[in-house]
Design a protein around this motif. Structure first.
Motif, mmCIF file in Angstrom:
data_model
loop_
_atom_site.group_PDB
_atom_site.id
_atom_site.type_symbol
_atom_site.label_atom_id
_atom_site.label_comp_id
_atom_site.label_asym_id
_atom_site.label_seq_id
_atom_site.Cartn_x
_atom_site.Cartn_y
_atom_site.Cartn_z
ATOM 1 N N ILE A 145 0.836 -1.198 0.000
ATOM 2 C CA ILE A 145 0.000 0.000 0.000
ATOM 3 C C ILE A 145 0.875 1.254 0.000
ATOM 4 O O ILE A 145 0.574 2.240 -0.688
ATOM 5 N N SER A 146 1.976 1.216 0.744
ATOM 6 C CA SER A 146 2.909 2.351 0.767
ATOM 7 C C SER A 146 3.559 2.537 -0.603
ATOM 8 O O SER A 146 3.729 3.672 -1.067
ATOM 9 N N LEU A 147 3.908 1.421 -1.257
ATOM 10 C CA LEU A 147 4.486 1.498 -2.595
ATOM 11 C C LEU A 147 3.504 2.114 -3.579
ATOM 12 O O LEU A 147 3.868 2.974 -4.391
ATOM 13 N N PHE A 148 2.244 1.683 -3.513
ATOM 14 C CA PHE A 148 1.203 2.238 -4.389
ATOM 15 C C PHE A 148 1.048 3.737 -4.156
ATOM 16 O O PHE A 148 0.983 4.523 -5.113
ATOM 17 N N SER A 149 1.004 4.151 -2.905
ATOM 18 C CA SER A 149 0.805 5.557 -2.578
ATOM 19 C C SER A 149 1.982 6.401 -3.071
ATOM 20 O O SER A 149 1.789 7.479 -3.657
ATOM 21 N N PHE A 150 3.192 5.906 -2.869
ATOM 22 C CA PHE A 150 4.388 6.659 -3.262
ATOM 23 C C PHE A 150 4.441 6.861 -4.778
ATOM 24 O O PHE A 150 4.664 7.978 -5.270
ATOM 25 N N ILE A 151 4.220 5.793 -5.537
ATOM 26 C CA ILE A 151 4.274 5.893 -6.994
ATOM 27 C C ILE A 151 3.124 6.747 -7.520
ATOM 28 O O ILE A 151 3.291 7.547 -8.452
ATOM 29 N N LEU A 152 1.936 6.583 -6.926
ATOM 30 C CA LEU A 152 0.779 7.347 -7.382
ATOM 31 C C LEU A 152 0.999 8.838 -7.181
ATOM 32 O O LEU A 152 0.725 9.648 -8.091
ATOM 33 N N PHE A 153 1.490 9.242 -6.019
ATOM 34 C CA PHE A 153 1.724 10.660 -5.753
ATOM 35 C C PHE A 153 2.757 11.230 -6.728
ATOM 36 O O PHE A 153 2.572 12.330 -7.270
ATOM 37 N N ASN A 154 3.820 10.492 -6.970
ATOM 38 C CA ASN A 154 4.869 11.000 -7.868
ATOM 39 C C ASN A 154 4.404 11.048 -9.315
ATOM 40 O O ASN A 154 4.787 11.956 -10.054
ATOM 41 N N ASN A 155 3.591 10.084 -9.727
ATOM 42 C CA ASN A 155 3.044 10.118 -11.084
ATOM 43 C C ASN A 155 2.130 11.323 -11.272
ATOM 44 O O ASN A 155 2.182 12.001 -12.314
ATOM 45 N N PHE A 156 1.290 11.581 -10.291
ATOM 46 C CA PHE A 156 0.349 12.686 -10.401
ATOM 47 C C PHE A 156 1.045 14.044 -10.325
ATOM 48 O O PHE A 156 0.715 14.968 -11.071
ATOM 49 N N LEU A 157 2.009 14.157 -9.424
ATOM 50 C CA LEU A 157 2.705 15.430 -9.284
ATOM 51 C C LEU A 157 3.476 15.786 -10.553
ATOM 52 O O LEU A 157 3.667 16.959 -10.861
ATOM 53 N N GLY A 158 3.916 14.766 -11.298
ATOM 54 C CA GLY A 158 4.619 15.020 -12.550
ATOM 55 C C GLY A 158 3.745 15.606 -13.636
ATOM 56 O O GLY A 158 4.254 16.107 -14.643
ATOM 57 N N LEU A 159 2.411 15.552 -13.462
ATOM 58 C CA LEU A 159 1.500 16.121 -14.444
ATOM 59 C C LEU A 159 1.330 17.629 -14.282
ATOM 60 O O LEU A 159 0.804 18.291 -15.179
ATOM 61 N N ILE A 209 -5.896 18.513 -23.533
ATOM 62 C CA ILE A 209 -6.741 18.201 -22.373
ATOM 63 C C ILE A 209 -7.068 16.712 -22.342
ATOM 64 O O ILE A 209 -7.019 16.063 -21.280
ATOM 65 N N LEU A 210 -7.381 16.154 -23.512
ATOM 66 C CA LEU A 210 -7.665 14.720 -23.580
ATOM 67 C C LEU A 210 -6.435 13.899 -23.210
ATOM 68 O O LEU A 210 -6.537 12.877 -22.509
ATOM 69 N N LEU A 211 -5.260 14.331 -23.665
ATOM 70 C CA LEU A 211 -4.022 13.629 -23.316
ATOM 71 C C LEU A 211 -3.733 13.730 -21.823
ATOM 72 O O LEU A 211 -3.235 12.771 -21.214
ATOM 73 N N LEU A 212 -4.066 14.873 -21.234
ATOM 74 C CA LEU A 212 -3.851 15.031 -19.801
ATOM 75 C C LEU A 212 -4.760 14.097 -18.997
ATOM 76 O O LEU A 212 -4.342 13.515 -17.998
ATOM 77 N N ILE A 213 -5.995 13.928 -19.474
ATOM 78 C CA ILE A 213 -6.906 12.973 -18.827
ATOM 79 C C ILE A 213 -6.363 11.557 -18.968
ATOM 80 O O ILE A 213 -6.387 10.756 -18.020
ATOM 81 N N LEU A 214 -5.849 11.236 -20.172
ATOM 82 C CA LEU A 214 -5.259 9.917 -20.391
ATOM 83 C C LEU A 214 -4.056 9.692 -19.499
ATOM 84 O O LEU A 214 -3.884 8.610 -18.916
ATOM 85 N N GLU A 215 -3.220 10.709 -19.348
ATOM 86 C CA GLU A 215 -2.039 10.592 -18.490
ATOM 87 C C GLU A 215 -2.428 10.421 -17.023
ATOM 88 O O GLU A 215 -1.741 9.728 -16.270
ATOM 89 N N SER A 216 -3.527 11.046 -16.627
ATOM 90 C CA SER A 216 -4.009 10.864 -15.257
ATOM 91 C C SER A 216 -4.419 9.412 -15.026
ATOM 92 O O SER A 216 -4.136 8.831 -13.973
ATOM 93 N N ALA A 217 -5.083 8.824 -16.035
ATOM 94 C CA ALA A 217 -5.461 7.407 -15.932
ATOM 95 C C ALA A 217 -4.231 6.519 -15.923
ATOM 96 O O ALA A 217 -4.158 5.539 -15.156
ATOM 97 N N VAL A 218 -3.233 6.841 -16.746
ATOM 98 C CA VAL A 218 -1.993 6.061 -16.793
ATOM 99 C C VAL A 218 -1.266 6.135 -15.448
ATOM 100 O O VAL A 218 -0.691 5.137 -14.986
ATOM 101 N N ALA A 219 -1.289 7.300 -14.800
ATOM 102 C CA ALA A 219 -0.630 7.456 -13.501
ATOM 103 C C ALA A 219 -1.223 6.503 -12.472
ATOM 104 O O ALA A 219 -0.496 5.895 -11.673
ATOM 105 N N VAL A 220 -2.540 6.338 -12.491
ATOM 106 C CA VAL A 220 -3.192 5.428 -11.552
ATOM 107 C C VAL A 220 -2.931 3.978 -11.947
ATOM 108 O O VAL A 220 -2.580 3.139 -11.107
#
Length: 225
Positions: free
Chosen positions: A75-89, A196-207
């Motif tokens: 769960i900690s690994l998921f949270s860490f990667i998710l936060f970093n993926n999202f912050l990169g957007l 905008i569509l690519l940003l939505i796609l990238e948000s899905a990819v981050a998760v």
């Protein structure tokens, strides 16, 4: 002006020769105070629901390896990667998960600890796992070789999968944005819509990527017993 298309991923911002860009990996800690509010807010309820769902799923995947608190590392690994993926957007925030330096530093120690635990505590099962049930005798040496290679490249595949997926979307958005000054207003409106569509796609990819990396790590750990 960029001298190289990949220079957008270079951690070049520094102060007193310190790589300040890598400090973005600690921005996820800003979300922790939400858990200590006297009256829980919507963010806390949503995050708590996600963590409970992940806990139940990891508990099922771990099977015999499950014990109280064993899902915390995943769960900690998921949270860490998710936060970093999202912050990169966000603009001007360094995407640390687009570098093998970070992704390989996560996957390699985890894989190595799982392998050491399996070979030290349950080496017979590890040997049996190298040969699938029903394999003909003549193919057994080849199966051992194939399984050994597949085990060795696991940390590399985990790291490259995350890095490549994060780089691909960022590169596409950068390429499209670079043609903005040379096109008419009508095409600029279309370009904004595509971005905008690519940003939505990238948000899905981050998760999705954070979920995939965590699930694969859980499956690898469940194989040692």
């Amino acid at each position: 002006m960029m001298s190289n298309l990949f220079s957008i991923f270079d951690p070049t911002t520094n102060l007193l020769n310190l790589p300040i860009n890598w400090m973005s990996t600690f921005l996820g800690l800003m979300f922790l105070p939400y858990k200590f509010w006297f009256i829980p807010n919507r963010h806390f309820f949503l995050w708590n629901l996600i963590l409970n769902k992940l806990h139940n799923e990891f508990k099922t995947l771990l099977k015999n390896n499950y014990f109280k608190g064993s899902t915390l590392i995943f769960i900690s690994l998921f949270s860490f990667i998710l936060f970093n993926n999202f912050l990169g957007l966000f603009p001007y925030i360094f995407t640390s998960t687009s570098h093998l330096t970070l992704t390989l530093s996560i996957s390699l120690p985890m894989w190595l600890s799982i392998m050491l635990y399996g070979w030290i505590n349950n080496y017979q099962h590890m040997f049996i796992h190298m040969i699938p049930q029903g394999t003909p005798s003549i193919l057994m040496p080849f199966m051992v070789l194939i399984e050994t290679i597949s085990n060795i490249i696991r940390p590399g595949t985990l790291a490259i999968r995350l890095t490549a997926n994060m780089i691909a979307g960022h590169l596409l958005m950068t390429l499209l944005s670079s043609i903005g000054p040379n096109i008419s207003y009508l095409f600029i409106m279309m370009l904004i819509l595509i971005q905008i569509l690519l940003l939505i796609l990238e948000s899905a990819v981050a998760v999705i990527q954070s979920y995939v990396i965590t699930i694969l790590s859980t499956l690898y750990s469940s194989e040692v017993n």
